[in-house]
Enzyme design. Structure first.
Site, PDB file in Angstrom:
ATOM      1  N   LYS A 164       0.837  -1.036  -0.067  1.00  0.00           N
ATOM      2  CA  LYS A 164      -0.079   0.120  -0.009  1.00  0.00           C
ATOM      3  C   LYS A 164       1.110   1.453  -0.043  1.00  0.00           C
ATOM      4  CE  LYS A 164       0.033  -0.183   4.866  1.00  0.00           C
ATOM      5  NZ  LYS A 164      -1.237  -1.103   6.005  1.00  0.00           N
ATOM      6  N   MET A 176      11.931  23.945  -0.906  1.00  0.00           N
ATOM      7  CA  MET A 176      11.339  23.263  -1.778  1.00  0.00           C
ATOM      8  C   MET A 176      12.622  22.232  -2.684  1.00  0.00           C
ATOM      9  SD  MET A 176       8.240  23.857  -5.129  1.00  0.00           S
ATOM     10  CE  MET A 176       7.040  25.008  -3.609  1.00  0.00           C
ATOM     11  N   TYR A 190      16.164  30.606   3.561  1.00  0.00           N
ATOM     12  CA  TYR A 190      15.286  31.278   3.795  1.00  0.00           C
ATOM     13  C   TYR A 190      15.098  31.759   4.999  1.00  0.00           C
ATOM     14  CZ  TYR A 190      12.617  30.150  -0.163  1.00  0.00           C
ATOM     15  OH  TYR A 190      12.698  30.387  -1.973  1.00  0.00           O
ATOM     16  N   ARG A 195     -10.601   0.232  15.202  1.00  0.00           N
ATOM     17  CA  ARG A 195     -10.045   0.730  13.654  1.00  0.00           C
ATOM     18  C   ARG A 195     -10.831   0.746  13.416  1.00  0.00           C
ATOM     19  NH1 ARG A 195      -4.628   1.553  10.973  1.00  0.00           N
ATOM     20  NH2 ARG A 195      -5.411  -0.394  10.234  1.00  0.00           N
TER      21      ARG A 195
HETATM   22  C1  LIG Z   1       0.285  -1.539   6.920  1.00  0.00           C
HETATM   23  C2  LIG Z   1      -0.654  -3.152   7.706  1.00  0.00           C
HETATM   24  C3  LIG Z   1       0.377  -4.290   8.017  1.00  0.00           C
HETATM   25  C4  LIG Z   1       2.538  -3.746   8.001  1.00  0.00           C
HETATM   26  O1  LIG Z   1       2.434  -3.542   8.542  1.00  0.00           O
HETATM   27  P1  LIG Z   1       4.124  -3.274   9.596  1.00  0.00           P
HETATM   28  O2  LIG Z   1       3.888  -2.720  10.747  1.00  0.00           O
HETATM   29  O3  LIG Z   1       4.699  -2.349   8.230  1.00  0.00           O
HETATM   30  O4  LIG Z   1       4.617  -4.236   9.306  1.00  0.00           O
HETATM   31  C5  LIG Z   1      -0.226  -5.320   8.059  1.00  0.00           C
HETATM   32  N1  LIG Z   1      -2.082  -5.508   8.301  1.00  0.00           N
HETATM   33  C6  LIG Z   1      -2.326  -3.828   7.996  1.00  0.00           C
HETATM   34  C7  LIG Z   1      -4.073  -3.950   8.818  1.00  0.00           C
HETATM   35  C8  LIG Z   1      -2.414  -3.272   7.591  1.00  0.00           C
HETATM   36  O5  LIG Z   1      -3.096  -2.585   7.813  1.00  0.00           O
END
Ligand SMILES: *Cc1c(COP(=O)(O)O)cnc(C)c1O
Length: 335
Positions: free
Chosen positions: A5, A280, A232, A100
């Site tokens: 992701k 930037m 800056y 969550r």
């Molecule tokens: C992102 C995620 C993981 C991975 O977590 P890490 O700490 O990066 O290993 C595992 N399970 C779910 C549901 C996630 O969203």
């Protein structure tokens, strides 16, 4: 199940998915990410970690042959109305304490009954997510594991519990699995990219090597006299004659503007310090430790010479955020 992701935590979604050619599945947060993988010709199973949000999303997930997490009643309603040809591997997500995503554990039996009855569900699997697996005190993690235990006992199917920190600790029993009975899927994210999920243990402590080297070059050098100010707002003021280098990276590339003077940064493999506000597209470095640095010298903001976790700590954040925010315009060179 490899977590890819958020552009594979900033490393490049398709490139990483291709490099991880022996994982059993890939997990993403959005159908757009799944589409990019399919468009690149990747045929492995893809899991949508947040499932789908509307009827169009369901059709798209079906076209993309995704597996989906189901974490709320609205998603079950969508599955009930799915077209006759839709067929999903569904990951029933239970909330074991993170609050969550996920259903209350008490609803497990009835949810499993309703989902197994749907023609759009070809296989039911089970998952939960740990909220505190990275903490040195394992109390909360143990509570989540205990909450899941009776459900795992009652479930007949594949399961997935552990993220990177859960996988990498050896002080908690049953953290990954109900071994033996279940086929167990593990879900590493950050550890795949060679960063530590723990506050008190470095990647090197864990035997991990960072995958990302966030690098650029010097595009100018400059001699300063005492009293000269840099960048800056002139945040940095030279107290003696010194040389600085200007490197071609800035907050537009994902190098955070909030980093203070003195933040470590490597020039030709030698530890130097950031001076002045990050712009930037550029940043400035005190070249005192590296006398022969010149235009073209190699600069590493984080990577194998300097852990992203170290820079993250200076900002009060975690390595995850820094690598994930590396901007699209930064070239991904895969070696
Ligand atoms: C992102 C995620 C993981 C991975 O977590 P890490 O700490 O990066 O290993 C595992 N399970 C779910 C549901 C996630 O969203």
């Amino acid at each position: 199940m490899a977590m890819v992701k958020a552009n594979a935590y900033g490393h490049g979604l398709v490139e990483i998915a291709q490099a991880l050619n022996d994982v059993d599945s890939l997990a993403v947060a959005r159908t757009e990410e799944a589409r990019m993988l399919r468009d690149a010709g990747i045929q492995r199973p893809i899991v949508l970690l947040e499932g789908i949000f509307d009827a169009d999303g369901l059709i798209e997930a079906s076209e993309l042959a995704c597996e989906m997490v189901v974490h709320c009643d609205e998603q079950i309603d969508l599955l009930c109305q799915a077209p006759a040809n839709a067929a999903f591997i569904v990951w029933l997500k239970l909330d074991s304490g993170m609050n969550r995503l996920g259903f209350p554990i008490e609803r497990f039996e009835s949810l499993q009954d309703s989902l197994r009855r749907l023609s759009s569900v070809v296989e039911l699997r089970l998952m939960t997510h740990y909220a505190s697996a990275d903490e040195s005190d394992a109390h909360t993690l143990r509570q989540q594991i205990e909450k899941m235990a009776p459900v795992l006992e009652a479930f007949d199917g594949e399961i997935s519990l552990a993220n990177s920190p859960a996988l990498m600790r050896d002080d908690v029993d049953g953290v990954a699995a109900g071994q033996g009975k279940h086929v167990t899927w593990v879900r590493p994210g950050i550890s795949l990219y060679g960063l530590s999920p723990f506050d008190n243990l470095s990647a090197a402590d864990l035997g991990l090597r960072p995958v990302m080297n966030f690098e650029t070059r010097l595009i100018a050098t400059k001699a300063l006299a005492p009293g000269d100010r840099v960048g800056y707002g002139g945040r940095f003021i030279a107290t003696a004659a010194m040389r600085i280098g200007i490197a071609a990276a800035g907050y537009g590339d994902g190098y955070p503007r909030m980093l203070p003077d003195g933040t470590p940064i490597m020039v030709d493999g030698i530890a130097c310090q950031l001076v002045g506000r990050v712009s930037m597209d550029m940043l400035a470095i005190d070249l005192t430790p590296v006398a022969d640095a010149a235009v073209g010298s190699h600069v590493q903001m984080w990577g194998d010479q300097l852990p992203a976790e170290t820079i993250a700590k200076a900002l009060g954040t975690i390595g995850y955020e820094l690598v994930t925010r590396v901007a699209d315009r930064v070239h991904r060179v895969i070696r």
